[in-house]
Enzyme design. Structure first.
Site, PDB file in Angstrom:
ATOM      1  CD  GLU A 334      -2.861  -0.815   2.534  1.00 46.65           C
ATOM      2  OE1 GLU A 334      -3.962  -1.401   2.530  1.00 46.65           O
ATOM      3  OE2 GLU A 334      -2.480  -0.101   3.486  1.00 46.65           O
ATOM      4  CB  CYS A 335       0.677   4.345   0.024  1.00 44.13           C
ATOM      5  SG  CYS A 335       0.978   6.109  -0.263  1.00 44.13           S
ATOM      6  N   GLY A 336       3.357   3.532   0.347  1.00 46.80           N
ATOM      7  CA  GLY A 336       4.804   3.448   0.529  1.00 46.80           C
ATOM      8  C   GLY A 336       5.353   2.106   0.100  1.00 46.80           C
ATOM      9  CB  SER A 424      -3.087  -0.378  -4.881  1.00 42.55           C
ATOM     10  OG  SER A 424      -3.980   0.701  -4.819  1.00 42.55           O
TER      11      SER A 424
END
Length: 449
Positions: A334-336, A424
């Protein structure tokens, strides 16, 4: 059926008014008195709860009607408040600011769902009698929300405080504290807000302790406790992370942690454990390799851009992640975590799991998202609908792979599904979709979806 703990919501007239200072300091001051305090944060934010956790000595948790659905707010609260003497809920933005500028998912919305009184923080730095007009407006705007006390922040002097108290006295809303202007009480900030407590744990712990001492002197703690105890009974069943049926044997999930990867919802971890997984924590910036026996990787969000040099220089770990993914093992990012799996981040080598490059930008991407899974993966069955949150100053190019993770409403395809990898920008609170972590645990155990 379980009655909820005494509780109150620390709300503000607007963002930046000092909610986190008051909430964290209040939790620390009450904990120093020997009370068991359960801290919560309205909204999706990861950073403020990290300070709440330091102050309380127990996890800081989120209450978000958009991410989890309003029907789960009360059960999640009852779960997080178990064993506590009282709960302190920090609001988000201004008291009445919700999704898209409306009421839904606002602090007021959550206060109503919890039947909790509000302690309103007012920035009084440039006001005298006008503060009474502000408090009057906030306390009467929605009769379903009870503003039961006020904290005046950034007060200039004793004379200023007297003027403010005199102006507010006819309203019948008690002033439960006044804080002087003091730059020493502010936590350091950077592009996404406060620096997470995980990155400055010793300094943050000392800062929270000092903050608790100041709040203990400047707030009427007995008045605050009376306000919290004025909340009526809150009946309901606590949320449970336990999965039905026997757990798959041998499921072990390696979870990225440390300063670069500190954005994890506590309930997500509890759901993995509840599905039968043993969690193995590792720091991608310093660990020499992946935890032994890991069957899946969970790479949450955080600030990999701040630690890009350390992450890049840890070649053995990057190679271990690349080989793990190449073997088709389940990886959720997720993200990072998405940035870490890219070929590079601002020119520094990353894991190279995804055929994409990442870079920091000067543009903030922020907001709630509705999405539908386009490709079946180790996390989500194709067609699964979710609500998530984005919060970053980075971009990945391309934004989606040949098999995108999601179709984001109003934005198009996003993310990557490749082999066992699901990556994502979306942050998800899995309490709303418990089948997703359970699917990941089955994949970790080699059972299949």
């Amino acid at each position: 059926m379980v009655a909820g703990a005494p509780r109150l919501v620390v709300a503000g007239t607007h963002s930046g008014v000092g909610k986190t200072t008051v909430a964290s300091g209040l939790v620390a001051a009450l904990a120093a008195r020997g009370l068991r305090v359960a801290p919560f944060k309205v909204g999706p934010d990861f950073i403020d709860p990290s300070y709440h956790a330091l102050a309380a000595g127990r996890p800081g948790r989120n209450l978000d009607p958009f991410l989890c659905g309003e029907e789960l707010v009360r059960p999640l609260f009852l779960h997080g408040a178990r064993g506590a003497d009282l709960a302190v809920v920090e609001g988000v933005m201004g008291l009445f600011d919700g999704e898209g500028g409306g009421d839904f998912a606002s602090t007021a919305h959550v206060a109503r769902l919890l039947g909790a009184p509000v302690l309103l923080v007012v920035d009084a730095s440039a006001m005298a009698r006008s503060a009474a007009a502000v408090v009057h407006g906030y306390s009467t705007f929605d009769p379903r929300v009870r503003v039961g006390g006020v904290v005046l922040n950034r007060v200039g002097s004793d004379a200023h405080e007297r003027m403010l108290r005199e102006a507010l006295s006819p309203l019948g809303v008690p002033v439960l504290g006044a804080l002087r202007r003091d730059g020493r009480l502010a936590a350091p900030e950077r592009h996404l807000g406060l620096v997470p407590a995980a990155e400055r744990r010793r300094a943050a712990g000392e800062a929270v302790r000092r903050l608790g001492e100041v709040i203990g002197r400047r707030l009427d703690l007995e008045g605050v406790l009376r306000l919290a105890r004025s909340a009526g009974p809150l009946e309901g069943e606590p949320w449970s992370p336990e999965a039905p049926g026997p757990p798959p044997p041998g499921a072990r999930v390696a979870v990225a942690s440390g300063p670069a990867f500190s954005f994890l919802y506590e309930e997500n971890l509890e759901l993995l454990r509840g599905a039968g997984a043993e969690l193995l924590f590792f720091d991608p910036a310093s660990s020499e390799g992946l935890p032994e026996g890991a069957g899946a990787l969970y790479l949450g969000g955080g600030f990999p851009e701040v630690y890009a040099a350390e992450l890049s220089e840890n070649r053995p770990l990057r190679e271990a992640v690349r080989l793990f993914a190449a073997a088709g093992r389940p990886v959720v990012a997720e993200c990072g975590g998405l940035l870490y799996l890219a070929r590079s981040l601002d020119g520094r080598e990353m894991c190279g799991v995804l055929d994409a490059g990442a870079r920091m930008t000067g543009r903030l991407t922020l907001g709630y998202r509705r999405a539908r899974a386009l490709s079946g993966s180790s996390l989500a069955e194709a067609g699964t609908e979710v609500r998530g949150h984005e919060f970053h100053y980075s971009a990945v190019e391309p934004a989606a792979g040949e098999r995108p993770a999601w179709e984001v409403e109003g934005r198009g395809p996003e993310g990557f599904v490749a082999g066992g990898v699901h990556a994502s920008y979306l942050h998800l609170h899995w309490a709303a979709r418990p089948q997703m972590p359970r699917r990941l645990v089955r994949a970790a155990a080699g059972v299949g979806a």
